[in-house]
Design a protein around this motif. Sequence first.
Motif, PDB file in Angstrom:
ATOM      1  N   VAL A 282       0.992  -0.826   0.193  1.00 35.21           N
ATOM      2  CA  VAL A 282       0.065   0.420  -0.047  1.00 35.21           C
ATOM      3  C   VAL A 282       1.348   1.352  -0.062  1.00 35.21           C
ATOM      4  O   VAL A 282       2.151   1.273   0.822  1.00 35.21           O
ATOM      5  N   THR A 283       0.671   2.557  -0.365  1.00 37.67           N
ATOM      6  CA  THR A 283       1.129   3.877  -0.207  1.00 37.67           C
ATOM      7  C   THR A 283       1.140   4.195   1.278  1.00 37.67           C
ATOM      8  O   THR A 283       0.021   3.755   2.388  1.00 37.67           O
ATOM      9  N   TYR A 284       2.192   4.818   1.451  1.00 39.25           N
ATOM     10  CA  TYR A 284       1.486   5.519   2.660  1.00 39.25           C
ATOM     11  C   TYR A 284       0.435   6.126   2.157  1.00 39.25           C
ATOM     12  O   TYR A 284      -0.574   6.428   4.132  1.00 39.25           O
ATOM     13  N   ALA A 285      -0.535   7.618   2.107  1.00 35.94           N
ATOM     14  CA  ALA A 285      -1.881   7.687   1.784  1.00 35.94           C
ATOM     15  C   ALA A 285      -2.729   6.850   1.995  1.00 35.94           C
ATOM     16  O   ALA A 285      -3.338   6.835   2.880  1.00 35.94           O
ATOM     17  N   GLU A 286      -2.841   5.087   0.837  1.00 37.04           N
ATOM     18  CA  GLU A 286      -4.027   4.756   1.376  1.00 37.04           C
ATOM     19  C   GLU A 286      -3.714   3.659   3.441  1.00 37.04           C
ATOM     20  O   GLU A 286      -4.676   4.111   4.007  1.00 37.04           O
ATOM     21  N   ALA A 287      -2.276   3.806   3.855  1.00 41.85           N
ATOM     22  CA  ALA A 287      -1.788   3.378   4.805  1.00 41.85           C
ATOM     23  C   ALA A 287      -2.639   4.538   5.774  1.00 41.85           C
ATOM     24  O   ALA A 287      -3.529   3.650   6.583  1.00 41.85           O
ATOM     25  N   VAL A 288      -2.467   5.539   5.606  1.00 38.76           N
ATOM     26  CA  VAL A 288      -3.258   6.326   6.524  1.00 38.76           C
ATOM     27  C   VAL A 288      -4.728   6.070   7.051  1.00 38.76           C
ATOM     28  O   VAL A 288      -5.196   5.920   8.120  1.00 38.76           O
ATOM     29  N   ARG A 289      -5.237   5.984   5.850  1.00 36.98           N
ATOM     30  CA  ARG A 289      -6.546   5.892   5.767  1.00 36.98           C
ATOM     31  C   ARG A 289      -7.111   3.755   6.093  1.00 36.98           C
ATOM     32  O   ARG A 289      -7.941   3.969   6.966  1.00 36.98           O
ATOM     33  N   ILE A 290      -5.903   3.538   5.771  1.00 34.13           N
ATOM     34  CA  ILE A 290      -6.616   1.958   6.319  1.00 34.13           C
ATOM     35  C   ILE A 290      -6.306   2.039   8.089  1.00 34.13           C
ATOM     36  O   ILE A 290      -7.660   1.816   9.019  1.00 34.13           O
ATOM     37  N   VAL A 291      -5.459   3.137   8.825  1.00 34.10           N
ATOM     38  CA  VAL A 291      -5.186   3.148   9.571  1.00 34.10           C
ATOM     39  C   VAL A 291      -6.228   4.220  10.791  1.00 34.10           C
ATOM     40  O   VAL A 291      -6.725   3.225  11.941  1.00 34.10           O
ATOM     41  N   ASN A 292      -6.608   4.811  10.046  1.00 28.27           N
ATOM     42  CA  ASN A 292      -7.438   6.030  10.878  1.00 28.27           C
ATOM     43  C   ASN A 292      -9.267   4.566  10.406  1.00 28.27           C
ATOM     44  O   ASN A 292      -9.985   5.280  11.334  1.00 28.27           O
ATOM     45  N   GLY A 293      -9.302   4.127   9.235  1.00 32.91           N
ATOM     46  CA  GLY A 293     -10.933   3.378   9.318  1.00 32.91           C
ATOM     47  C   GLY A 293     -10.802   2.111  10.800  1.00 32.91           C
ATOM     48  O   GLY A 293     -11.732   2.120  10.833  1.00 32.91           O
ATOM     49  N   ARG A 294      -9.360   1.972  11.391  1.00 36.19           N
ATOM     50  CA  ARG A 294      -9.907   0.958  12.467  1.00 36.19           C
ATOM     51  C   ARG A 294      -9.330   1.863  13.683  1.00 36.19           C
ATOM     52  O   ARG A 294      -9.301   0.719  13.925  1.00 36.19           O
ATOM     53  N   GLY A 295      -9.703   3.024  13.342  1.00 36.39           N
ATOM     54  CA  GLY A 295      -9.791   3.611  15.033  1.00 36.39           C
ATOM     55  C   GLY A 295      -8.935   4.170  15.344  1.00 36.39           C
ATOM     56  O   GLY A 295      -8.443   4.941  16.723  1.00 36.39           O
ATOM     57  N   VAL A 296      -7.412   4.149  14.439  1.00 33.89           N
ATOM     58  CA  VAL A 296      -6.520   5.003  15.283  1.00 33.89           C
ATOM     59  C   VAL A 296      -6.573   6.488  14.441  1.00 33.89           C
ATOM     60  O   VAL A 296      -5.792   6.302  13.998  1.00 33.89           O
ATOM     61  N   PRO A 297      -6.245   7.003  15.090  1.00 35.00           N
ATOM     62  CA  PRO A 297      -6.304   8.694  14.531  1.00 35.00           C
ATOM     63  C   PRO A 297      -5.373   8.572  14.131  1.00 35.00           C
ATOM     64  O   PRO A 297      -3.846   8.671  14.984  1.00 35.00           O
ATOM     65  N   MET A 298      -4.513   9.670  13.209  1.00 35.92           N
ATOM     66  CA  MET A 298      -3.689   9.623  12.845  1.00 35.92           C
ATOM     67  C   MET A 298      -3.161  10.557  11.585  1.00 35.92           C
ATOM     68  O   MET A 298      -4.505  10.278  11.128  1.00 35.92           O
ATOM     69  N   GLU A 299      -2.822  11.550  11.214  1.00 35.24           N
ATOM     70  CA  GLU A 299      -2.741  12.925   9.864  1.00 35.24           C
ATOM     71  C   GLU A 299      -2.014  12.818   8.882  1.00 35.24           C
ATOM     72  O   GLU A 299      -0.131  12.140   9.462  1.00 35.24           O
ATOM     73  N   TYR A 300      -1.987  12.560   7.904  1.00 35.30           N
ATOM     74  CA  TYR A 300      -1.456  12.397   6.322  1.00 35.30           C
ATOM     75  C   TYR A 300       0.210  13.951   6.789  1.00 35.30           C
ATOM     76  O   TYR A 300       0.060  14.302   7.656  1.00 35.30           O
ATOM     77  N   GLY A 301       1.437  13.002   6.811  1.00 33.52           N
ATOM     78  CA  GLY A 301       2.248  13.412   7.495  1.00 33.52           C
ATOM     79  C   GLY A 301       2.681  13.564   8.321  1.00 33.52           C
ATOM     80  O   GLY A 301       3.836  13.241   9.300  1.00 33.52           O
ATOM     81  N   ASP A 302       2.588  12.496   9.623  1.00 30.71           N
ATOM     82  CA  ASP A 302       2.913  11.736  10.619  1.00 30.71           C
ATOM     83  C   ASP A 302       3.254  10.838  10.226  1.00 30.71           C
ATOM     84  O   ASP A 302       3.358   9.944   9.798  1.00 30.71           O
ATOM     85  N   ASP A 303       3.939  10.050  11.215  1.00 31.76           N
ATOM     86  CA  ASP A 303       4.750   9.074  10.810  1.00 31.76           C
ATOM     87  C   ASP A 303       4.273   7.647  12.061  1.00 31.76           C
ATOM     88  O   ASP A 303       3.464   8.248  12.557  1.00 31.76           O
ATOM     89  N   PHE A 304       4.074   6.278  11.588  1.00 34.92           N
ATOM     90  CA  PHE A 304       3.574   5.405  11.948  1.00 34.92           C
ATOM     91  C   PHE A 304       4.102   5.022  13.429  1.00 34.92           C
ATOM     92  O   PHE A 304       5.137   4.664  13.649  1.00 34.92           O
ATOM     93  N   GLY A 305       3.115   5.412  14.272  1.00 28.62           N
ATOM     94  CA  GLY A 305       3.575   5.366  15.794  1.00 28.62           C
ATOM     95  C   GLY A 305       2.908   3.443  16.119  1.00 28.62           C
ATOM     96  O   GLY A 305       2.614   2.423  14.882  1.00 28.62           O
TER      97      GLY A 305
END
Length: 434
Positions: A282-305
């Motif tokens: 997945v691209t970073y952008a898609e990954a951010v959407r997936i993470v958000n979709g699973r209820g973990v808050p994060m914005e485009y531009g954040d590193d993955f915690g």
Amino acid sequence: MGPRVVYIEELRDHVGDEVTIRGWLFNRRSSGKIRFLIVRDGTGFLQCVATAKDTEPQSFELCERLPQETSLVVIGTVRADPRAPGGYELLLSRLQPVQVPEGQFPITLKEHGVGFLMDHRHLWIRMRRQFAILRIRDAVLWAVREFFKREGFVATECPVIVGTQVEGTTTLFPLDYFGEPAYLSQSGQLYLEATCMALGKVYWIGPAFRAEKSKTRRHLTEFWMAEAEAAYFDHEDNLALQERLVRYVVEYVATERRRELEFLGRDATKLLAEVKGPFARVTYAEAVRIVNGRGVPMEYGDDFGAPAEDALSGHFGKPIFVERFPAKIKPFYMKRAPDDPSVVLCADLIAPEGYGEIIGGSQRVDTEEELISQLREYSLPLEPYRWYIDLRKWGSVPHSGFGLGVERTIAWICGVRHIRETIPFPRMLDRLYP
RNA sequence: UCCCGGGUAGCUCAACAGGCAGAGCAGCCGGCUGUUAACCGGCGGGUUGGAGGUUCGAGUCCUCCCCCGGGAGCCA
């Protein structure tokens, strides 16, 4: 001279023979006239059975007295018996202690706390679980070497004492090098880029040091990386190589260390299933959407915690490449995507089951102009990187590479939660002893 | 660095609302011819992390310090 000296892992070939085993007393049990010794020799654990009938009297007596971790030589007849752990046991003829401990061994077969065990790490590694993990570690490192050998990569080395900072001094251990400032290397990558222009495809397995005061189950201050760099490899070649490597390592360990995986309660079938098909991508952008979709808050531009990585690995159930990160949160040496200069041609590989990032890699900047402009963008001085910039002047070619975190990979394969158990002597924040 | 939790026998832990500091395991002694972290009976074992304070009395309450664990950030 006594009977032939063999190792416990070879016993299946010696059923019926009288043999000599040299090792240590791991545990003993007694039922009066029949006594059981568990002896380990570095290759495995063996139950020795002593009886008044079969065992020389003085040795039989010692079976009741010798303390845990006595070093000893045992002589007896190998036999297969379903009641023995491992399926084979030794009918003891006689034994000879080498050194008998005076006190009680600190580590018993009962429960201990992590702090106590870490303080006794030099002895803890003798216990069964640690034995299994360290033998898997051996297999992982062999698999990496074998893989690269087969792929035509040349083994090389990088300096560990360096004068260049890769990305800021806060994560580096400083060193006084005859009056000059120096550091312990946090990655061999820059040197590997130079070496691949000489040898084509190169790899090395070496230590990396991070002075970051991180306190998590995924961090050590000293850890090992398997790093590779290949001339004329683009981003796609790079990902394909990484995928082949990870699959090879898992399949190798699942075959060569099945017994150890079983002891750890790790299901080899599950591991093999995870790496069987193509890895997720997945691209970073898609990954951010997936993470958000699973209820973990994060914005485009954040590193993955850590929670974001866990959300991702939970979503796919197999290794996941996350590509095309924003350039802003990645280092200066990564090449920009031709179709979108705000992102770089990189990928992190996230392990399944929440074990986190095990590989970070990218295609590298290959022109002098780009490199100088990116160094400036990151406010880094040009002078220490003169040799690195020089590489772009003399037959520069597209090239790519990556670093595999050895301990995280072992933690995932073993299914152990904390990476401190995956290296003999972990170095962590507040942990320099033993 | 920040936020939690903890420090009591060799180890793992318990001790109500401040009132004689306890158990299991390990160790030692004894028993048992197939044990699997063996089991059964008996015995010994303590400056409760350190310093100070409150109290007739502190493992327990207060202050400071030290150490350990879990998590976060950063990363492989």
